[in-house]
Write a protein that holds these residues in place. Structure first.
Motif, short mmCIF file in Angstrom:
data_model
loop_
_atom_site.label_atom_id
_atom_site.label_comp_id
_atom_site.label_asym_id
_atom_site.label_seq_id
_atom_site.Cartn_x
_atom_site.Cartn_y
_atom_site.Cartn_z
N ILE A 173 37.52 -9.82 -29.53
CA ILE A 173 38.55 -10.43 -28.68
C ILE A 173 37.99 -10.72 -27.29
CG2 ILE A 173 40.76 -10.00 -27.50
CD1 ILE A 173 41.51 -8.24 -30.01
N ILE A 174 37.32 -9.75 -26.71
CA ILE A 174 36.84 -9.90 -25.32
C ILE A 174 35.66 -10.87 -25.24
CG2 ILE A 174 35.78 -8.62 -23.38
CD1 ILE A 174 37.48 -6.19 -24.47
N GLN A 175 34.82 -10.83 -26.26
CA GLN A 175 33.61 -11.68 -26.29
C GLN A 175 32.82 -11.57 -24.98
OE1 GLN A 175 34.46 -15.68 -27.58
NE2 GLN A 175 35.55 -14.94 -29.36
N PRO A 176 32.37 -10.35 -24.66
CA PRO A 176 31.59 -10.20 -23.42
C PRO A 176 30.26 -10.93 -23.52
CG PRO A 176 31.41 -8.23 -24.79
CD PRO A 176 32.41 -9.12 -25.47
N LYS A 177 29.70 -11.25 -22.36
CA LYS A 177 28.37 -11.90 -22.38
C LYS A 177 27.31 -10.89 -22.82
CE LYS A 177 29.03 -15.58 -19.08
NZ LYS A 177 28.90 -15.96 -17.67
N LEU A 178 27.54 -9.63 -22.48
CA LEU A 178 26.62 -8.60 -22.94
C LEU A 178 27.31 -7.24 -23.00
CD1 LEU A 178 25.56 -6.86 -20.26
CD2 LEU A 178 24.31 -8.98 -19.88
N ILE A 179 26.69 -6.35 -23.77
CA ILE A 179 27.24 -5.01 -23.97
C ILE A 179 26.22 -4.00 -23.45
CG2 ILE A 179 27.98 -3.32 -25.71
CD1 ILE A 179 28.63 -5.75 -27.54
N VAL A 180 26.71 -2.95 -22.80
CA VAL A 180 25.84 -1.84 -22.41
C VAL A 180 26.26 -0.62 -23.23
CG1 VAL A 180 25.07 -0.33 -20.54
CG2 VAL A 180 25.57 -2.74 -20.07
N ALA A 181 25.35 -0.12 -24.05
CA ALA A 181 25.62 1.08 -24.84
C ALA A 181 25.16 2.29 -24.05
CB ALA A 181 24.90 1.01 -26.18
N LEU A 182 26.07 3.23 -23.85
CA LEU A 182 25.78 4.40 -23.04
C LEU A 182 25.51 5.61 -23.93
CD1 LEU A 182 28.73 3.79 -20.56
CD2 LEU A 182 26.30 3.44 -20.03
N GLY A 183 24.26 5.92 -24.14
CA GLY A 183 23.89 7.12 -24.88
C GLY A 183 23.66 6.87 -26.36
N ALA A 184 23.05 7.88 -26.99
CA ALA A 184 22.60 7.75 -28.38
C ALA A 184 23.75 7.57 -29.36
CB ALA A 184 21.77 8.97 -28.76
N ALA A 185 24.88 8.25 -29.11
CA ALA A 185 26.01 8.12 -30.05
C ALA A 185 26.56 6.70 -30.03
CB ALA A 185 27.10 9.13 -29.70
N ALA A 186 26.63 6.11 -28.85
CA ALA A 186 27.12 4.72 -28.76
C ALA A 186 26.18 3.78 -29.51
CB ALA A 186 27.23 4.30 -27.29
N VAL A 187 24.87 4.05 -29.40
CA VAL A 187 23.89 3.22 -30.12
C VAL A 187 24.08 3.36 -31.62
CG1 VAL A 187 21.43 2.85 -30.55
CG2 VAL A 187 22.20 3.42 -28.24
N GLU A 188 24.25 4.60 -32.07
CA GLU A 188 24.42 4.83 -33.51
C GLU A 188 25.71 4.17 -33.99
OE1 GLU A 188 24.11 8.92 -34.71
OE2 GLU A 188 24.73 8.43 -36.76
N GLY A 189 26.78 4.30 -33.19
CA GLY A 189 28.05 3.71 -33.58
C GLY A 189 27.99 2.19 -33.64
N LEU A 190 27.26 1.59 -32.72
CA LEU A 190 27.20 0.12 -32.66
C LEU A 190 26.17 -0.45 -33.63
CD1 LEU A 190 27.45 -0.43 -28.82
CD2 LEU A 190 28.97 -1.47 -30.50
N LEU A 191 24.97 0.12 -33.61
CA LEU A 191 23.87 -0.48 -34.37
C LEU A 191 23.53 0.28 -35.65
CD1 LEU A 191 21.35 -1.33 -31.47
CD2 LEU A 191 23.11 -2.79 -32.48
N GLY A 192 24.09 1.48 -35.79
CA GLY A 192 23.72 2.30 -36.94
C GLY A 192 22.30 2.81 -36.83
N THR A 193 21.73 2.74 -35.61
CA THR A 193 20.34 3.13 -35.40
C THR A 193 20.28 4.53 -34.80
OG1 THR A 193 19.86 0.85 -34.85
CG2 THR A 193 18.19 2.46 -34.22
N ARG A 194 19.40 5.34 -35.34
CA ARG A 194 19.16 6.63 -34.72
C ARG A 194 17.76 6.62 -34.13
NH1 ARG A 194 21.45 11.88 -37.89
NH2 ARG A 194 23.50 11.06 -38.33
#
Ligand code: SF4
Length: 257
Positions: A173-194
């Motif tokens: 909905i928001i369609q931001p120009k960019l996203i900032v992931a804060l911390g490892a859990a956010a990265v895992e939640g967004l990208l599935g990357t550990r």
């Protein structure tokens, strides 16, 4: 009457006169040229306003589904309330953290505790107000902790997977120009990357085509007050400003959190 409304009235009246064919509207060439110059601007203003209102409505509709959500029964029964997200529906930057803590659970807003205050300072140092950006978490409920214990726990992979669709809707909905992931859990939640933050942070990744910068969670900086770690987060934010083509002054270049 505001100028766009006045202009709309004039144009509507001219169109009515033409449609009713009562008599030919008389207008000087100069007036016509002025009206034509203004018309696209009027449409832009209205379209921007309508698009913003539509985003507000869509976010409210998702929030209304999140508020009574019981997909994680153990979290639904322990939370005070869900913590949806806050900020500008037209935000250029979206900050994504992991989950509400005790303060956020109590107040219903993400990043309002000590870590949140540090995030707000970072946002201001970047030249934005907190209201300019959008702030959300992977999880909308506070991860439960055993009765009588203190602190917060990290969300489990299953909890993140269950709640993730709500965040995806917010991003869509928001369609931001960019996203900032804060911390490892956010990265895992967004990208599935550990991975370790040392490997992940400070460079650009992509979330469904949206540029994604990974940096440390502000809570990490509260635990680790080393100037070098703080400087790393700030350098990540300088990359964000550069990507958005925002002017960066000398004070910002040398800034330390
Ligand atoms: S964490 Fe998300 S999916 Fe789970 S109950 Fe809360 S709102 Fe629902």
């Amino acid at each position: 009457m505001q100028f766009p409304s006045a202009l709309e009235t004039v144009l509507t009246t001219l169109e009515r006169i033409r449609d009713e064919n009562l008599h030919r509207p008389r207008v000087s060439r100069t007036t016509l040229e002025t009206l034509n110059r203004c018309a696209p601007q009027k449409i832009d203003i209205n379209e921007t306003k309508r698009a913003r209102e539509s985003k507000i409505d869509m976010l409210a509709s998702v929030q209304a589904r999140v508020a009574p959500c019981i997909k994680c029964p153990h979290l639904a029964s322990s939370r005070t309330q869900t913590v949806f997200g806050v900020g500008n529906p037209d935000a250029e930057i979206m900050f994504v953290g992991e989950a509400p803590g005790a303060d956020e659970d109590a107040q219903g807003e993400p990043f309002v505790g000590r870590a949140g205050q540090l995030l707000t300072r970072i946002i201001k140092a970047m030249g934005f107000a907190r209201d300019d950006v959008y702030i959300a978490n992977i999880l909308k409920c506070r991860p439960n902790i055993p009765a009588g214990s203190f602190g917060n726990r990290a969300p489990t992979p299953l909890e993140m997977q269950t709640c993730r669709p709500y965040l995806i809707e917010q991003i869509d909905i928001i369609q931001p120009k960019l996203i900032v992931a804060l911390g490892a859990a956010a990265v895992e939640g967004l990208l599935g990357t550990r991975g370790t933050m040392r490997e992940l942070r400070g460079r650009w990744h992509s979330f469904n085509g949206t540029p994604l910068m990974i940096t440390y969670h502000p809570a990490y900086l509260l635990r680790n007050q080393s100037p070098s770690e703080k400087r790393k987060v700030w350098e990540d934010m300088l990359q964000v400003l550069e990507r958005l083509e925002k002017p960066i002054n000398e004070k910002q270049r040398n800034y330390f959190l």
